[in-house]
Enzyme design. Sequence first.
Site, PDB file in Angstrom:
ATOM      1  N   ALA A 222      47.401  33.599  38.536  1.00  0.00           N
ATOM      2  CA  ALA A 222      47.964  33.260  39.817  1.00  0.00           C
ATOM      3  C   ALA A 222      46.998  32.778  40.887  1.00  0.00           C
ATOM      4  O   ALA A 222      45.913  33.314  40.816  1.00  0.00           O
ATOM      5  CB  ALA A 222      48.845  34.602  40.430  1.00  0.00           C
ATOM      6  N   PRO A 223      47.287  31.609  41.450  1.00  0.00           N
ATOM      7  CA  PRO A 223      48.365  30.874  41.541  1.00  0.00           C
ATOM      8  C   PRO A 223      48.445  30.011  40.685  1.00  0.00           C
ATOM      9  O   PRO A 223      49.433  29.222  40.305  1.00  0.00           O
ATOM     10  CB  PRO A 223      48.319  30.125  42.965  1.00  0.00           C
ATOM     11  CG  PRO A 223      47.001  30.150  43.312  1.00  0.00           C
ATOM     12  CD  PRO A 223      46.439  31.324  42.591  1.00  0.00           C
ATOM     13  N   GLY A 225      45.596  27.859  38.944  1.00  0.00           N
ATOM     14  CA  GLY A 225      44.415  26.522  38.792  1.00  0.00           C
ATOM     15  C   GLY A 225      43.998  26.588  37.449  1.00  0.00           C
ATOM     16  O   GLY A 225      43.891  25.515  36.916  1.00  0.00           O
ATOM     17  N   ASP A 277      40.262  35.153  34.619  1.00  0.00           N
ATOM     18  CA  ASP A 277      39.564  34.946  36.014  1.00  0.00           C
ATOM     19  C   ASP A 277      40.074  36.105  36.949  1.00  0.00           C
ATOM     20  O   ASP A 277      39.938  36.121  38.065  1.00  0.00           O
ATOM     21  CB  ASP A 277      39.991  33.486  36.577  1.00  0.00           C
ATOM     22  CG  ASP A 277      39.280  33.329  37.867  1.00  0.00           C
ATOM     23  OD1 ASP A 277      38.168  33.792  38.092  1.00  0.00           O
ATOM     24  OD2 ASP A 277      39.728  32.567  38.498  1.00  0.00           O
ATOM     25  N   LYS A 306      32.580  38.812  37.452  1.00  0.00           N
ATOM     26  CA  LYS A 306      32.298  38.933  38.861  1.00  0.00           C
ATOM     27  C   LYS A 306      30.945  39.923  38.989  1.00  0.00           C
ATOM     28  O   LYS A 306      31.122  40.838  38.666  1.00  0.00           O
ATOM     29  CB  LYS A 306      33.435  39.426  39.757  1.00  0.00           C
ATOM     30  CG  LYS A 306      34.714  38.573  39.075  1.00  0.00           C
ATOM     31  CD  LYS A 306      34.809  37.415  39.480  1.00  0.00           C
ATOM     32  CE  LYS A 306      36.346  36.821  39.172  1.00  0.00           C
ATOM     33  NZ  LYS A 306      36.446  35.505  39.223  1.00  0.00           N
TER      34      LYS A 306
HETATM   35  C1  LIG Z   1      40.594  34.876  41.586  1.00  0.00           C
HETATM   36  S1  LIG Z   1      42.462  35.132  40.923  1.00  0.00           S
HETATM   37  C2  LIG Z   1      42.710  33.918  39.892  1.00  0.00           C
HETATM   38  C3  LIG Z   1      42.734  32.428  40.194  1.00  0.00           C
HETATM   39  C4  LIG Z   1      43.084  31.595  39.084  1.00  0.00           C
HETATM   40  N1  LIG Z   1      42.334  31.587  38.010  1.00  0.00           N
HETATM   41  C5  LIG Z   1      43.637  30.243  39.573  1.00  0.00           C
HETATM   42  O1  LIG Z   1      42.808  29.378  38.980  1.00  0.00           O
HETATM   43  O2  LIG Z   1      44.355  30.029  40.405  1.00  0.00           O
HETATM   44  C6  LIG Z   1      42.483  36.561  40.095  1.00  0.00           C
HETATM   45  C7  LIG Z   1      43.907  36.801  39.963  1.00  0.00           C
HETATM   46  O3  LIG Z   1      43.698  38.178  39.017  1.00  0.00           O
HETATM   47  C8  LIG Z   1      44.989  38.786  39.198  1.00  0.00           C
HETATM   48  N2  LIG Z   1      44.809  40.224  38.882  1.00  0.00           N
HETATM   49  C9  LIG Z   1      43.905  41.309  39.304  1.00  0.00           C
HETATM   50  N3  LIG Z   1      43.926  42.340  38.576  1.00  0.00           N
HETATM   51  C10 LIG Z   1      44.893  42.267  37.596  1.00  0.00           C
HETATM   52  C11 LIG Z   1      45.216  42.707  36.670  1.00  0.00           C
HETATM   53  N4  LIG Z   1      44.727  43.998  36.405  1.00  0.00           N
HETATM   54  N5  LIG Z   1      46.075  42.227  35.777  1.00  0.00           N
HETATM   55  C12 LIG Z   1      46.658  41.124  36.009  1.00  0.00           C
HETATM   56  N6  LIG Z   1      46.249  40.454  37.166  1.00  0.00           N
HETATM   57  C13 LIG Z   1      45.255  40.922  37.869  1.00  0.00           C
HETATM   58  C14 LIG Z   1      45.204  38.515  40.777  1.00  0.00           C
HETATM   59  O4  LIG Z   1      46.660  38.955  41.039  1.00  0.00           O
HETATM   60  C15 LIG Z   1      44.906  37.400  41.065  1.00  0.00           C
HETATM   61  O5  LIG Z   1      46.047  36.382  40.983  1.00  0.00           O
END
Ligand SMILES: C[S@@+](CC[C@H](N)C(=O)[O-])C[C@H]1O[C@@H](n2cnc3c(N)ncnc32)[C@H](O)[C@@H]1O
Length: 355
Positions: A222-223, A225, A277, A306
């Site tokens: 999410a969202p 990209g 990501d 990260k």
């Molecule tokens: C940096 S954002 C990703 C952005 C995405 N790659 C984009 O291009 O729009 C990280 C995402 O990881 C999700 N997240 C964090 N921990 C998670 C988990 N354990 N399982 C699934 N999603 C997770 C968060 O809700 C967040 O939407």
Amino acid sequence: MSEFCRLVLQCRPGFEKEAAAEITDRAAEVGVYGYCQLKPHDGYVLFTCQQDGDARVVVDKVDFRSLIFVRQWTACGDLQVLDANDRIGQLGSVLDGYPECVELWVEQPDTTEGRELGTFCRKFGSALAQHMRKKGKLSKRKEARNTRLQLFVLSGSEIYVGIAPVNNSAPWLMGIPRLKFPKQAPSRSTLKLEEAWHWFIPSTKWDERIPLGGSAVDLGAAPGGWTWQLVNRSMFVTAVDNGPMNDDLMESGQVIHAEEDAYQFVPDKTVDLMVCDVVEKPIRTAALASDWLLNGYCREAIFNLKLPMKQRYQETVGCLNLISDRMTEAGVAYELRTKQLYHDREEVTCSLRLL
Ligand SMILES: C[S@@+](CC[C@H](N)C(=O)[O-])C[C@H]1O[C@@H](n2cnc3c(N)ncnc32)[C@H](O)[C@@H]1O
């Protein structure tokens, strides 16, 4: 002038220490020793070798694609301090001692001050290229084909003049692919995945490794990209995230939203590509990616590590070692590549696949 005793190593501003640690390790592997000079946030590191000529040994023997924090490199000599009235004349005589080159690139640090030099670099580059062509130093001859002349400009009067092998250096000026942000994409991080593909997948292999109509899982999607890039390749995507996905993307009919934990999710069948990501401890993501490959959940994984605030180089090496150890223990042949992309911030991006 000391002949090819230095390397200019460009990096993301703020990652000079990491680039310095990396080049020191990698140069030592090919028997070259030296010391680094850097200023935080200058966007480059200077590595001075103990012996003249050794900078060329490094650019010839170390595989550029194996470098993580170094975006571009140039083997050069001392800094040229030029008189503004006759820059071309002065550089022309320095270049007499250089090998014939196929092209000339003029680069500058990726900093605010560096970017202000952009116009000067373009104009100076075209004037110098004309001069060199006349002198026969820029040519398409076979002998010149793999040598690029690279200038690294610090100001209108301070320039490092060097060379890099065309087939063992960044294929883009300053190591930055110029990508256009797709207006429909739901987040800026979309360009991270596209850039990763450009670094890790040769253009002739895109159809095989990110196949049109293929399958993908996007962990932490999410969202959307990264999902947008996959959908743009006509792939079918399972987007795993508890957060909301972009509505337009969901309407494409190519995305299933799984509101699950990325670290527990298991796909129904092997997918062509897993991407991740999620903001998590990097070692956990490294373990996850190797599990996916070794369990046969995917054919290839592209994931972001990260980095912590400190010990970023050591942390990266630790994660890569964990993956290598697991792959070696399992007795499988694999390719692991890692790069700090232009679109990466406090992170690096990896590509892992079985061969
Ligand atoms: C940096 S954002 C990703 C952005 C995405 N790659 C984009 O291009 O729009 C990280 C995402 O990881 C999700 N997240 C964090 N921990 C998670 C988990 N354990 N399982 C699934 N999603 C997770 C968060 O809700 C967040 O939407």
